[in-house]
Design an enzyme around this catalytic site. Structure first.
Site, PDB file in Angstrom:
ATOM      1  N   LYS A   1      37.218  98.103 -14.064  1.00 45.93           N
ATOM      2  CA  LYS A   1      38.206  97.127 -13.591  1.00 45.93           C
ATOM      3  C   LYS A   1      39.031  96.537 -14.808  1.00 45.93           C
ATOM      4  O   LYS A   1      38.235  96.014 -15.705  1.00 45.93           O
ATOM      5  CB  LYS A   1      37.465  96.149 -12.969  1.00 45.93           C
ATOM      6  CG  LYS A   1      38.452  94.909 -12.252  1.00 45.93           C
ATOM      7  CD  LYS A   1      37.593  94.031 -11.533  1.00 45.93           C
ATOM      8  CE  LYS A   1      38.031  92.743 -10.758  1.00 45.93           C
ATOM      9  NZ  LYS A   1      37.296  91.956  -9.910  1.00 45.93           N
TER      10      LYS A   1
ATOM     11  N   CYS B   1      39.543  94.491  -6.308  1.00 43.91           N
ATOM     12  CA  CYS B   1      39.879  93.103  -6.212  1.00 43.91           C
ATOM     13  C   CYS B   1      41.136  92.481  -6.556  1.00 43.91           C
ATOM     14  O   CYS B   1      42.137  92.661  -6.125  1.00 43.91           O
ATOM     15  CB  CYS B   1      38.638  92.493  -6.561  1.00 43.91           C
ATOM     16  SG  CYS B   1      38.306  90.760  -5.679  1.00 43.91           S
TER      17      CYS B   1
ATOM     18  N   GLU C   1      33.324  95.589  -3.473  1.00 47.08           N
ATOM     19  CA  GLU C   1      33.193  95.474  -4.857  1.00 47.08           C
ATOM     20  C   GLU C   1      31.503  95.016  -5.168  1.00 47.08           C
ATOM     21  O   GLU C   1      31.154  94.063  -4.734  1.00 47.08           O
ATOM     22  CB  GLU C   1      34.120  94.639  -5.460  1.00 47.08           C
ATOM     23  CG  GLU C   1      33.985  94.200  -6.967  1.00 47.08           C
ATOM     24  CD  GLU C   1      34.819  93.056  -7.279  1.00 47.08           C
ATOM     25  OE1 GLU C   1      35.271  92.866  -8.538  1.00 47.08           O
ATOM     26  OE2 GLU C   1      35.366  92.365  -6.476  1.00 47.08           O
TER      27      GLU C   1
END
Length: 262
Positions: free
Chosen positions: A107, A142, A40
């Site tokens: 995200k 994540c 990431e």
């Protein structure tokens, strides 16, 4: 099904564009054309004070990675700073020899303790499908790992593997290892997880990038050092694991997912 290899490039946070070159050189030396995942925000990390710089440099590194994929036949993936108008996103990109640069997902689950919500805007849709040699891939970034709904909603296209990248801290390494196996088992999918390593703005990163099968078996796992690893996806695992039972949907609960208008 053709032989499909997937791998990870477990890097520290890169501080300059040129720092990706040794990793690309190592990938280019590999005989088998593979999918390689970077962590990431592998360029710049969560360096909020220089967000404009990283957004600009990510435009450059995207061009480099797209050209590399086109020239070598390998596929590259990872999340990068993305600026649109006056907003910033943590966006998962995939670079393929045929499709160029694909923006697959921004995200959704921003990490509030890391102040991610103060600098990034959450995406507004679930990840898009990517298919390669009959292998269907879903995606997550994540903190998404803690939210099983994001994985379940991608069942609409029957993924064979979820590709996850992260900057997960060493302080919560047990959560990382446990949740990856949980997501693999409950979704009856492979999980390919690439984490950063070394020091970062969020503290020391855990490394431990890995490939987990739908049975929870560890195909490979790295330690806390920089490194690369790959493995062949097993057709028998992909095709046959769900024949004994399919636990991805309950006969007693009809879950209705909806997208929030963020």
């Amino acid at each position: 099904m053709k032989t499909v290899c997937v791998g990870v490039c477990q890097t520290p946070v890169l501080g300059e564009i040129k720092e990706i070159n040794p990793w690309l050189d190592r990938i280019a030396a590999e005989d088998t054309k593979s999918l390689w995942v970077f962590p990431e925000l592998f360029l710049g990390g969560f360096d909020y004070d220089h967000k404009e710089k990283w957004a600009d440099q990510c435009l450059e590194i995207k061009d480099i990675m797209e050209k590399f994929a086109r020239d070598t036949g390998h596929i590259l993936a990872g999340s990068l700073w993305c600026r649109k108008a006056d907003k910033y996103y943590n966006t998962f990109y995939l670079f393929s020899p045929d499709g160029g640069t694909m923006e697959l997902y921004s995200k959704l689950h921003l990490f509030l303790p890391g102040r991610e919500n103060e600098y990034f805007t959450a995406g507004n849709k679930s990840p898009e499908l990517f298919q390669w040699h009959d292998i269907k891939m879903g995606f997550a970034i994540c903190h998404d790992l803690r939210y099983p709904e994001l994985f379940l909603i991608q069942h609409a296209f029957e993924p064979d593997i979820f590709v996850l990248n992260a900057q997960w801290p060493l302080a919560r390494i047990e959560h990382w290892l446990t949740l990856i196996k949980a997501r693999a088992i409950e979704n009856q999918c492979y999980i390919l997880a690439c984490n950063g390593m070394g020091n970062s703005a969020l503290g020391k990163l855990a490394g431990h990038s890995c490939l987990i099968t739908s049975w929870g078996k560890t195909e490979f796992i790295l330690n806390e050092e920089p490194g690369m690893q790959k493995a062949i996806l097993d057709e028998e695992v992909i095709k046959n694991d769900r024949q004994m039972f399919d636990s991805r949907q309950s006969p007693f609960f009809d879950l209705k997912f909806r997208h929030l208008d963020i």
